[in-house]
Scaffold this active site. Sequence first.
Site, mmCIF file in Angstrom:
data_model
loop_
_atom_site.group_PDB
_atom_site.id
_atom_site.type_symbol
_atom_site.label_atom_id
_atom_site.label_comp_id
_atom_site.label_asym_id
_atom_site.label_seq_id
_atom_site.Cartn_x
_atom_site.Cartn_y
_atom_site.Cartn_z
ATOM 1 N N SER A 1 0.830 -1.207 0.000
ATOM 2 C CA SER A 1 0.000 0.000 0.000
ATOM 3 C C SER A 1 0.864 1.256 0.000
ATOM 4 O O SER A 1 2.013 1.247 0.457
ATOM 5 C CB SER A 1 -0.901 0.022 1.241
ATOM 6 O OG SER A 1 -1.740 -1.102 1.262
HETATM 7 N N1 SAH Z 1 -0.567 -5.129 3.848
HETATM 8 C C1 SAH Z 1 0.244 -5.403 2.680
HETATM 9 C C2 SAH Z 1 -0.392 -4.949 1.384
HETATM 10 C C3 SAH Z 1 -1.363 -5.905 0.989
HETATM 11 S S1 SAH Z 1 -2.082 -5.906 -0.609
HETATM 12 C C4 SAH Z 1 1.638 -4.832 2.786
HETATM 13 O O1 SAH Z 1 1.935 -4.148 3.775
HETATM 14 O O2 SAH Z 1 2.438 -5.096 1.883
HETATM 15 C C5 SAH Z 1 -3.431 -6.969 -0.169
HETATM 16 C C6 SAH Z 1 -3.057 -8.384 0.099
HETATM 17 O O3 SAH Z 1 -4.239 -9.055 0.502
HETATM 18 C C7 SAH Z 1 -2.537 -9.128 -1.115
HETATM 19 O O4 SAH Z 1 -1.283 -9.669 -0.828
HETATM 20 C C8 SAH Z 1 -3.581 -10.222 -1.332
HETATM 21 O O5 SAH Z 1 -3.026 -11.441 -1.806
HETATM 22 C C9 SAH Z 1 -4.155 -10.386 0.054
HETATM 23 N N2 SAH Z 1 -5.488 -10.984 0.118
HETATM 24 C C10 SAH Z 1 -6.533 -10.819 -0.740
HETATM 25 N N3 SAH Z 1 -7.586 -11.541 -0.323
HETATM 26 C C11 SAH Z 1 -7.206 -12.182 0.825
HETATM 27 C C12 SAH Z 1 -7.868 -13.090 1.712
HETATM 28 N N4 SAH Z 1 -9.138 -13.498 1.531
HETATM 29 N N5 SAH Z 1 -7.171 -13.540 2.774
HETATM 30 C C13 SAH Z 1 -5.896 -13.150 2.993
HETATM 31 N N6 SAH Z 1 -5.216 -12.308 2.182
HETATM 32 C C14 SAH Z 1 -5.869 -11.817 1.114
#
Ligand code: SAH
Length: 224
Positions: A72
């Site tokens: 993000s």
């Molecule tokens: N917090 C992260 C950014 C995440 S982007 C950071 O600091 O880098 C969002 C993430 O959510 C992605 O990696 C995606 O694979 C994950 N995601 C999407 N749906 C999900 C689910 N149902 N359970 C767990 N993770 C999920």
Amino acid sequence: MPPLTALSLRDTPRHQGMRRQLIEELKSKGIADPAVLQAMLEVPRHFFLDHALSEMAYQDKAMPIGEGQTISQPYTVAFQSSLLEVAPHLKVLEIGTGSGYQAAVLDRMGARVYSIETIKPLHQPAQSLLKHLNCRAKLFVGDGSLGLPSFAPFDRILVTAASPSVPSALQNQLKVGGHLVIPVGTLEEQTMLKITRHSEGEFSTQSYPGFRFVPLTGAEGWPG
Ligand code: SAH
């Protein structure tokens, strides 16, 4: 993710200078929580990006982390972390580990962090990096739209992917007095919701429009 080489894990005075500038930029954009700003000053964001992107790590931008996912934008990490009202020792669940950066920031703020990621090839490098950084966050692979029932309830729950609605499992796994921060809306644009649980059945919501995240998948997310 970068391999854990000495090259990619060097936090030079130049990186530290860029990080200080980023913190000033976040302050000028309205981020005021000193604990959030301090944690983001201490966690080297460039460690969480591919080495080729490390020059851009301190721009206030989302960046690709592989598997079609993104780390993000720093402003968004700061905004979500501020809304969450993190305090030392609180038990925090993050949905969407991604690079592990947000988990590292919450750990730095003294929270007891649990973070779940659905894509195993993202979980694995995040796991080794956080271990290398002596971060105590506990990482899991699975569908975070269902929460993490075996470790519930949580003082705080943070969703870092766009959700079509508020998953009931997450509301149910929130302690009374706790906050759930989650971007809800269409795939194009979401409103950040801060949901507070006042009693077993009573919740209130504050909303902040104008965010864009990658989609939450899984049982309560968007069809993958
Ligand atoms: N917090 C992260 C950014 C995440 S982007 C950071 O600091 O880098 C969002 C993430 O959510 C992605 O990696 C995606 O694979 C994950 N995601 C999407 N749906 C999900 C689910 N149902 N359970 C767990 N993770 C999920």
